[in-house]
Write a protein that holds these residues in place. Structure first.
Motif, PDB file in Angstrom:
ATOM      1  N   LEU A   1       0.835  -1.195   0.000  1.00 40.60           N
ATOM      2  CA  LEU A   1       0.000   0.000   0.000  1.00 40.60           C
ATOM      3  C   LEU A   1       0.874   1.251   0.000  1.00 40.60           C
ATOM      4  CD1 LEU A   1      -2.734  -0.994   2.591  1.00 40.60           C
ATOM      5  CD2 LEU A   1      -2.971  -0.783   0.125  1.00 40.60           C
ATOM      6  N   PRO A   2       0.436   2.321  -0.634  1.00 38.52           N
ATOM      7  CA  PRO A   2       1.220   3.564  -0.646  1.00 38.52           C
ATOM      8  C   PRO A   2       1.519   4.058   0.773  1.00 38.52           C
ATOM      9  CG  PRO A   2      -0.558   3.695  -2.227  1.00 38.52           C
ATOM     10  CD  PRO A   2      -0.782   2.436  -1.435  1.00 38.52           C
ATOM     11  N   LEU A   3       2.712   4.628   0.929  1.00 36.01           N
ATOM     12  CA  LEU A   3       3.183   5.124   2.215  1.00 36.01           C
ATOM     13  C   LEU A   3       3.916   6.435   1.968  1.00 36.01           C
ATOM     14  CD1 LEU A   3       3.908   4.587   5.283  1.00 36.01           C
ATOM     15  CD2 LEU A   3       5.977   3.512   4.408  1.00 36.01           C
ATOM     16  N   PHE A   4       3.628   7.447   2.782  1.00 35.09           N
ATOM     17  CA  PHE A   4       4.253   8.757   2.625  1.00 35.09           C
ATOM     18  C   PHE A   4       4.868   9.148   3.962  1.00 35.09           C
ATOM     19  CE2 PHE A   4       0.763   8.280  -0.281  1.00 35.09           C
ATOM     20  CZ  PHE A   4       1.344   8.639  -1.499  1.00 35.09           C
TER      21      PHE A   4
ATOM     22  N   ILE B   1      11.195  10.832  10.286  1.00 34.33           N
ATOM     23  CA  ILE B   1      10.730  11.760  11.312  1.00 34.33           C
ATOM     24  C   ILE B   1       9.274  11.463  11.656  1.00 34.33           C
ATOM     25  CG2 ILE B   1      10.224  14.164  11.857  1.00 34.33           C
ATOM     26  CD1 ILE B   1      12.475  14.963   9.972  1.00 34.33           C
ATOM     27  N   GLN B   2       8.457  11.314  10.608  1.00 30.03           N
ATOM     28  CA  GLN B   2       7.024  11.126  10.837  1.00 30.03           C
ATOM     29  C   GLN B   2       6.399  10.434   9.636  1.00 30.03           C
ATOM     30  OE1 GLN B   2       4.984  14.796  11.616  1.00 30.03           O
ATOM     31  NE2 GLN B   2       2.989  13.829  11.763  1.00 30.03           N
ATOM     32  N   VAL B   3       5.457   9.562   9.903  1.00 25.05           N
ATOM     33  CA  VAL B   3       4.648   8.969   8.839  1.00 25.05           C
ATOM     34  C   VAL B   3       3.527   9.953   8.545  1.00 25.05           C
ATOM     35  CG1 VAL B   3       3.122   7.075   8.201  1.00 25.05           C
ATOM     36  CG2 VAL B   3       5.207   6.607   9.495  1.00 25.05           C
TER      37      VAL B   3
ATOM     38  N   LYS C   1      -3.598   2.988   6.740  1.00 27.79           N
ATOM     39  CA  LYS C   1      -4.126   1.956   7.635  1.00 27.79           C
ATOM     40  C   LYS C   1      -5.631   1.746   7.435  1.00 27.79           C
ATOM     41  CE  LYS C   1      -0.604   0.609  10.110  1.00 27.79           C
ATOM     42  NZ  LYS C   1      -0.088  -0.739  10.030  1.00 27.79           N
ATOM     43  N   LYS C   2      -6.371   2.830   7.184  1.00 33.86           N
ATOM     44  CA  LYS C   2      -7.815   2.694   6.952  1.00 33.86           C
ATOM     45  C   LYS C   2      -8.085   1.873   5.697  1.00 33.86           C
ATOM     46  CE  LYS C   2      -9.212   6.982   9.213  1.00 33.86           C
ATOM     47  NZ  LYS C   2      -9.806   8.305   9.035  1.00 33.86           N
ATOM     48  N   LEU C   3      -7.317   2.146   4.649  1.00 37.68           N
ATOM     49  CA  LEU C   3      -7.459   1.383   3.405  1.00 37.68           C
ATOM     50  C   LEU C   3      -7.093  -0.077   3.639  1.00 37.68           C
ATOM     51  CD1 LEU C   3      -7.936   1.117   0.358  1.00 37.68           C
ATOM     52  CD2 LEU C   3      -5.559   1.864   0.030  1.00 37.68           C
ATOM     53  N   GLU C   4      -6.030  -0.316   4.383  1.00 38.88           N
ATOM     54  CA  GLU C   4      -5.616  -1.690   4.679  1.00 38.88           C
ATOM     55  C   GLU C   4      -6.717  -2.443   5.418  1.00 38.88           C
ATOM     56  OE1 GLU C   4      -1.701  -3.897   6.421  1.00 38.88           O
ATOM     57  OE2 GLU C   4      -2.386  -2.107   7.486  1.00 38.88           O
ATOM     58  N   LYS C   5      -7.367  -1.773   6.365  1.00 36.26           N
ATOM     59  CA  LYS C   5      -8.453  -2.410   7.115  1.00 36.26           C
ATOM     60  C   LYS C   5      -9.616  -2.762   6.199  1.00 36.26           C
ATOM     61  CE  LYS C   5     -11.527  -1.927  11.011  1.00 36.26           C
ATOM     62  NZ  LYS C   5     -12.268  -1.023  11.855  1.00 36.26           N
ATOM     63  N   ILE C   6      -9.965  -1.848   5.299  1.00 34.43           N
ATOM     64  CA  ILE C   6     -11.057  -2.109   4.354  1.00 34.43           C
ATOM     65  C   ILE C   6     -10.704  -3.294   3.456  1.00 34.43           C
ATOM     66  CG2 ILE C   6     -12.259  -1.183   2.323  1.00 34.43           C
ATOM     67  CD1 ILE C   6     -12.095   1.581   3.728  1.00 34.43           C
TER      68      ILE C   6
END
Length: 117
Positions: free
Chosen positions: A46-49, A61-63, A68-73
């Motif tokens: 899944l895309p990650l920024f 430094i920070q995600v 995570k919401k898309l992963e849950k769906i």
């Protein structure tokens, strides 16, 4: 993503060791002096920024968005295929391949096959 830092003649890969199983296709957007950058990961997961500190060894430094919401769906509400990635050796060459199995795959059943080269 590789960058040549000031005072160094060799380039350094900034993304090679980050999220290796999830992020093989990346892009980066650097601050004016390249001290910070936003790493955009486009898969195969899944895309990650993320926001990265580039002063010294690159570190997160920070995600900014981890989807995570898309992963849950995708894991609870939709039936997604299972993906297998591997290599096979043919005529001395290591060839990469990917297989997608339907949800609830049963190896004792027969399924139609689609091959894309």
């Amino acid at each position: 993503i590789s960058i040549s830092k000031s005072g160094h003649s060799a380039t350094e890969c900034l993304t090679c060791s980050l999220y290796q199983d999830r992020c093989q296709y990346n892009s980066a957007y650097f601050s004016l002096n390249a001290s910070f950058f936003r790493m955009d990961c486009y898969g195969p997961g899944l895309p990650l920024f993320t926001l990265m500190d580039n002063r010294g060894p690159a570190k997160e430094i920070q995600v900014l968005e981890d989807n995570k919401k898309l992963e849950k769906i995708l894991t609870t509400e939709l039936l997604m295929p299972t993906i297998k990635r591997a290599t096979m050796k043919i005529a001395g060459f290591n060839l990469w391949y990917q297989m997608m199995f339907p949800p609830n795959f049963d190896s004792s059943k027969k399924y139609p096959l689609f091959i894309q080269v």
